[in-house]
Design an enzyme around this catalytic site. Structure first.
Site, PDB file in Angstrom:
ATOM      1  N   TRP A 129       0.824  -1.238  -0.016  1.00  0.00           N
ATOM      2  CA  TRP A 129      -0.023  -0.021   0.020  1.00  0.00           C
ATOM      3  C   TRP A 129       0.721   1.352   0.014  1.00  0.00           C
ATOM      4  CZ3 TRP A 129       1.846   2.586   4.051  1.00  0.00           C
ATOM      5  CH2 TRP A 129       2.239   1.806   5.010  1.00  0.00           C
ATOM      6  N   ASN A 130       2.115   1.229   0.317  1.00  0.00           N
ATOM      7  CA  ASN A 130       2.856   2.408   0.576  1.00  0.00           C
ATOM      8  C   ASN A 130       3.021   3.329  -0.492  1.00  0.00           C
ATOM      9  OD1 ASN A 130       4.663   0.567  -0.206  1.00  0.00           O
ATOM     10  ND2 ASN A 130       6.301   1.433   0.920  1.00  0.00           N
ATOM     11  N   GLU A 227      11.027  -7.854  -3.338  1.00  0.00           N
ATOM     12  CA  GLU A 227      11.573  -6.946  -2.958  1.00  0.00           C
ATOM     13  C   GLU A 227      10.817  -6.720  -1.559  1.00  0.00           C
ATOM     14  OE1 GLU A 227      12.108  -3.897  -1.559  1.00  0.00           O
ATOM     15  OE2 GLU A 227      10.794  -2.897  -2.684  1.00  0.00           O
ATOM     16  N   CYS A 261      10.249   1.072   2.434  1.00  0.00           N
ATOM     17  CA  CYS A 261      11.438  -0.004   2.606  1.00  0.00           C
ATOM     18  C   CYS A 261      12.680   0.621   2.331  1.00  0.00           C
ATOM     19  CB  CYS A 261      11.056  -1.307   1.513  1.00  0.00           C
ATOM     20  SG  CYS A 261      11.233  -0.576  -0.172  1.00  0.00           S
TER      21      CYS A 261
END
Length: 450
Positions: A129-130, A227, A261
Site C-alpha cells: 500500500w505504501n 523486494e 522500505c
C-alpha cells in the site's frame, strides 16, 4: 469482507467481498487470452500505448494523487510526485525496451546462434500500500513492453488505486484483460500462483509475505522476484557537507511519513561531527510541516493505519527501556506519530535491528570506518546504504565492503527507472527497473542453427 479506511478521518471508504475461486479462474483465463493477442504486437505498437499511458498519468496527476492521499494519508504533494514518477517509468520503457530485448548474436561454430528474449505470459504482481501506484507501474511498464500481461493482487486498503489503474489501462486501448486487479485476500494467493496460466510472480512486501510467496512459487516451480523490507543506514562522516547532508537525511527518513522500505532508518554519525549534526537535524525535523494530507504544504501527516503506528510505538518503547533516549517527538495519537529522533541506539535494540515503518530515526555514534562498516552490515536486511563524505578514496574503499544491493554516495537511496533496484539477505532477490528488471520475466531462448 475487505475494507478501506481513511486514516486521517477514520471513516470507511469502501468495503467489498473477495472474488470467488471461480471468478478468479475466469479472470486468469481472460488474461491468458489477452496475452495471445498482446504478445503479437510489435514494440512500436506497444510503445505507442505505453506512451499514451504516460501522458495520461502526467495530465491527470492531481486527480490520481488525491486517491492515494485519501487511502493512505500521504501528503498530496508527495502523492503527485508518485504519479509523475509512474509517467516517467512508462516513458522510459516505451523508449528503451526494444533495445533492451533485442536479439543477442553470439559467435559459435554454428551457421547462426543467438539469444532471443520472449514474453512468458501472465505474471502475478503482489503489491503493498505504501506507494500504491508506483509499485504497480514499475512492474507493469516493463512487463507490458516485454509482451507479458499482468494480474495484480493489491493491498486491501488501496483498492481505489488498484481500480483506477485497471480503468486507465482498459480505457486507453490495451487488449481487454491485459491488466486486471484481483480483489482477493492473501489466503487466496496460492491458488493463483498454482494456476497453469500464471507463469511467474513478483512481490513487494514484508519478509513474512516473501517467505510464503517464495515457498508457493517454489512448490509450483515458477519464477519469483522478491523486494522485501529494508533497514537502510545513513552513514555520516566528519567531512560531510553538513547542511546538505542533514536535509538529505531528513528526506530519506521522513518522506511518505517514514513508510518506505528504502527509507534511511538508521543514522550513523561519526564522533567529530556528531554534536553539530544532531543539532541541525533536530532543527530541520522540528520545521517539518505537520497537517492535513490534502494541504499542499504538509510534509508529515498520519500513517496509513493505526495498527502500524501502534507497532512502531511498541518498537520505540522497548528500545527506550533498553537505554535509548528520545531527543524529539516520540508520541502517538491514533494513526499520527510525531517525527521522532532517538539517540544512544545500540545494536540489540528493536529500532536498530528491526524495520521501523514510520517516522522514527534511530541515531548511533561511531568512531572509525571499520566500526561504521560493521554497523551497516550488522543488519539482516541488505537493501541499500547511503554514505556522506567528500573523500573520494574513502568512497572507493567503502563501496565493496557493503553487503547491500545499492550504495548511494551523498544521496538518499531511491529507485530510478534507469538503474536496477533490489536487495540482498532478508531484503529479497531479483531486480526491478532498468534492463535488469525487464529481463526477469522473459524466456531467454538460446537458438543454434547448424
Amino acid at each position: 469482507m475487505l475494507k478501506g479506511i481513511n486514516p486521517y478521518t477514520q471513516n470507511e471508504i469502501y468495503s467489498f467481498k473477495p472474488l470467488t475461486s471461480t471468478e478468479v479462474s475466469h479472470k486468469i483465463e481472460a488474461a491468458q487470452n489477452a496475452f495471445k493477442t498482446w504478445q503479437k504486437n510489435s514494440f512500436k505498437e506497444r510503445a505507442s500505448l505505453i506512451l499514451q499511458l504516460s501522458k495520461h498519468l502526467k495530465n491527470n496527476a492531481s486527480n490520481l494523487a488525491s486517491i492515494i492521499t485519501k487511502e493512505i494519508g500521504k501528503p498530496i504533494s508527495q502523492s503527485i510526485a508518485e504519479i509523475e514518477k509512474c509517467a516517467w517509468v512508462c516513458r522510459y520503457y516505451a523508449e528503451n525496451a526494444e533495445v533492451q530485448l533485442q536479439q543477442k548474436n553470439i559467435t559459435t561454430d554454428a551457421q547462426s546462434s543467438y539469444v532471443s528474449y520472449e514474453p512468458l505470459g501472465v505474471i502475478l504482481a503482489i503489491m503493498p500500500w505504501n506507494y500504491p501506484f508506483w509499485q504497480v507501474f514499475r512492474f507493469l511498464a516493463p512487463n507490458l513492453m516485454a509482451g507479458n500481461v499482468g494480474l495484480l493482487k493489491h493491498a486491501s486498503n488501496v483498492q481505489l488505486s488498484a481500480k483506477a489503474i485497471e480503468d486507465i489501462i482498459n480505457n486507453l486501448g490495451f487488449p481487454t484483460h491485459s491488466f486486471q486487479n484481483l480483489q482477493i485476500s492473501s489466503q487466496h494467493v496460492e491458488e493463483v500462483i498454482k494456476h497453469q496460466h500464471v507463469k511467474a510472480v513478483t512481490l513487494t512486501g514484508s519478509e513474512k509475505a516473501g517467505k510464503a510467496v517464495a515457498s508457493q512459487a517454489g512448490q509450483a516451480l515458477k519464477k519469483s522476484v522478491l523486494e522485501l523490507g529494508g533497514n537502510n543506514a545513513l552513514v555520516v562522516f566528519n567531512d560531510c557537507d553538513l547542511e546538505k547532508t542533514v536535509k538529505t537525511c531528513v528526506q530519506a527518513r521522513f518522506q511518505n511519513n517514514g513508510q518506505s522500505c528504502i527509507a534511511g532508518k538508521r543514522l550513523l554519525i561519526q564522533d567529530g561531527v556528531y554534536n553539530d549534526f544532531i543539532a541541525e537535524l533536530t532543527t530541520q525535523v522540528k520545521n517539518l510541516k505537520e497537517g492535513h494530507p490534502k494541504d499542499a504544504d504538509t510534509y508529515i501527516s498520519v500513517m496509513a493505519r493505526e495498527d502500524l503506528a501502534e507497532e512502531l510505538e511498541e518498537q520505540l518503547n522497548i528500545s527506550i527501556k533498553n537505554g535509548a533516549k528520545v531527543r524529539l517527538g516520540g508520541k502517538r495519537k491514533n494513526a499520527f506519530f510525531e517525527p521522532t529522533i532517538v539517540e544512544d541506539v545500540t545494536e540489540e535494540m528493536p529500532i536498530f535491528q528491526q524495520e521501523t515503518f514510520g517516522p522514527v530515526l534511530a541515531v548511533t555514534r561511531f568512531s572509525s570506518t571499520t566500526e561504521a562498516v560493521k554497523l551497516v552490515n550488522g543488519s539482516r536486511f541488505g537493501l541499500g546504504v547511503s554514505i556522506f563524505t567528500k573523500n573520494n578514496k574513502l568512497i572507493n574503499d567503502l563501496i565493496p565492503q557493503f553487503e547491500d544491493g545499492a550504495v548511494f554516495v551523498n544521496e538518499l537511496v531511491k529507485s530510478d527507472p534507469r538503474l536496477p533496484f533490489g536487495g540482498t539477505k532478508r531484503s529479497g532477490y531479483g531486480r526491478e527497473l532498468s534492463d535488469e528488471g525487464i529481463l526477469e520475466f522473459v524466456n531467454r531462448k538460446t537458438v543454434y542453427i547448424k
